[in-house]
Write a protein that holds these residues in place. Sequence first.
Motif, PDB file in Angstrom:
ATOM      1  N   ASN A  17       4.402   3.580  -3.622  1.00 36.15           N
ATOM      2  CA  ASN A  17       4.718   4.964  -3.988  1.00 36.15           C
ATOM      3  C   ASN A  17       6.083   5.386  -3.441  1.00 36.15           C
ATOM      4  N   ALA A  18       7.020   4.434  -3.420  1.00 39.62           N
ATOM      5  CA  ALA A  18       8.364   4.770  -2.941  1.00 39.62           C
ATOM      6  C   ALA A  18       9.082   5.729  -3.879  1.00 39.62           C
ATOM      7  N   ARG A  47       0.837  -1.204   0.000  1.00 43.65           N
ATOM      8  CA  ARG A  47       0.000   0.000   0.000  1.00 43.65           C
ATOM      9  C   ARG A  47       0.868   1.249   0.000  1.00 43.65           C
ATOM     10  N   PRO A  48       0.369   2.341  -0.565  1.00 40.46           N
ATOM     11  CA  PRO A  48       1.130   3.598  -0.523  1.00 40.46           C
ATOM     12  C   PRO A  48       1.531   3.952   0.904  1.00 40.46           C
ATOM     13  N   LYS A  70       1.369  11.876  -6.407  1.00 40.47           N
ATOM     14  CA  LYS A  70       1.550  13.118  -5.644  1.00 40.47           C
ATOM     15  C   LYS A  70       0.615  13.222  -4.449  1.00 40.47           C
ATOM     16  N   ARG A  71      -0.549  12.628  -4.532  1.00 41.71           N
ATOM     17  CA  ARG A  71      -1.518  12.752  -3.448  1.00 41.71           C
ATOM     18  C   ARG A  71      -1.513  11.563  -2.497  1.00 41.71           C
ATOM     19  N   ALA A  72      -0.577  10.655  -2.683  1.00 43.45           N
ATOM     20  CA  ALA A  72      -0.508   9.471  -1.829  1.00 43.45           C
ATOM     21  C   ALA A  72       0.735   9.526  -0.940  1.00 43.45           C
ATOM     22  N   SER A  73       0.677   8.818   0.173  1.00 41.01           N
ATOM     23  CA  SER A  73       1.838   8.740   1.064  1.00 41.01           C
ATOM     24  C   SER A  73       2.990   8.036   0.350  1.00 41.01           C
ATOM     25  N   GLN A  74       4.199   8.454   0.633  1.00 37.84           N
ATOM     26  CA  GLN A  74       5.365   7.862  -0.005  1.00 37.84           C
ATOM     27  C   GLN A  74       5.946   6.766   0.878  1.00 37.84           C
ATOM     28  N   GLY A  75       6.122   5.588   0.283  1.00 40.49           N
ATOM     29  CA  GLY A  75       6.668   4.463   1.020  1.00 40.49           C
ATOM     30  C   GLY A  75       8.164   4.344   0.871  1.00 40.49           C
ATOM     31  N   ALA A  76       8.682   3.182   1.260  1.00 40.19           N
ATOM     32  CA  ALA A  76      10.121   2.926   1.172  1.00 40.19           C
ATOM     33  C   ALA A  76      10.330   1.449   0.879  1.00 40.19           C
ATOM     34  N   VAL A  77      11.272   1.142  -0.008  1.00 39.69           N
ATOM     35  CA  VAL A  77      11.572  -0.237  -0.386  1.00 39.69           C
ATOM     36  C   VAL A  77      13.066  -0.482  -0.223  1.00 39.69           C
ATOM     37  N   PHE A  78      13.404  -1.567   0.464  1.00 43.15           N
ATOM     38  CA  PHE A  78      14.791  -1.965   0.679  1.00 43.15           C
ATOM     39  C   PHE A  78      14.965  -3.368   0.110  1.00 43.15           C
TER      40      PHE A  78
END
Length: 250
Positions: A102-103, A78-79, A108-116
């Motif tokens: 959305n990493a 999910r975002p 633009k209107r969604a929360s930004q995630g993170a991928v490792f």
Amino acid sequence: MRLVFTGNCVFKRLLHTEIGGKYAKQQPRNLKGRSKSSQEWLTRQLADPYVEKARMMNYRCRSAFKLLEIDDKYEILRPGGTVLDCGAAPGSWTQVAVERTNANGKQKRASQGAVFSIDLLHFHAVPGATIFGGMDFTTSLAQKRLNEALQHRKVNCVLSDMAPNATGVRMLDQESITNLCYEVVRFALAMSAPQAHLVVKVWDNGDVPKLERDMLRFYEKVKRVKPRASRGDSAEHFLVARNFKGATET
């Protein structure tokens, strides 16, 4: 003997020719001198619609569609979410995770995630992801590096499309992938936030039911899934574990 674990796919850049708006299958060429298994692999690739679809959509490997189908059904990405991709090379699952969380910040209107993403192999960077190439996720050093990159926050999803190098001895190969799955589960237990999700690849064998039961001690639901993009003659399945309950055994 040291097993090398990596995402299980090879990307071929162009396998079809577009004719009249449709894709015509190419016939294998230059097969002289190739082994029988290589000839069979190339013929199968040429006939595989997911290979061409991956090329069209700029995915590095056809396996992207396995994760896309799993996520479409179970909504594990999910975002705004934080994802760890184990055995990530060549990076197709990482590409999907970046898009769905959305990493890359494109929504633009969604929360930004993170991928490792981590793999024993070095592989090309994926925009929006943090890559740890040449690193074994089971080592304390790798987990220390990941925790530092995560700034000690917990993750929302752990992914693994890994498989061990096949020996050709079925019993040994099945034991190896089951042991690898347990390594990923232990890793996920240490890294996951409450209600997090986990996806691991298995080869269907008699040890899988026990693995499912063991995962159910820590997750509310565990489902065995064979995506349409998995080849019909493959023993591959995925265990999708949802809603992490915590590392305390029940």
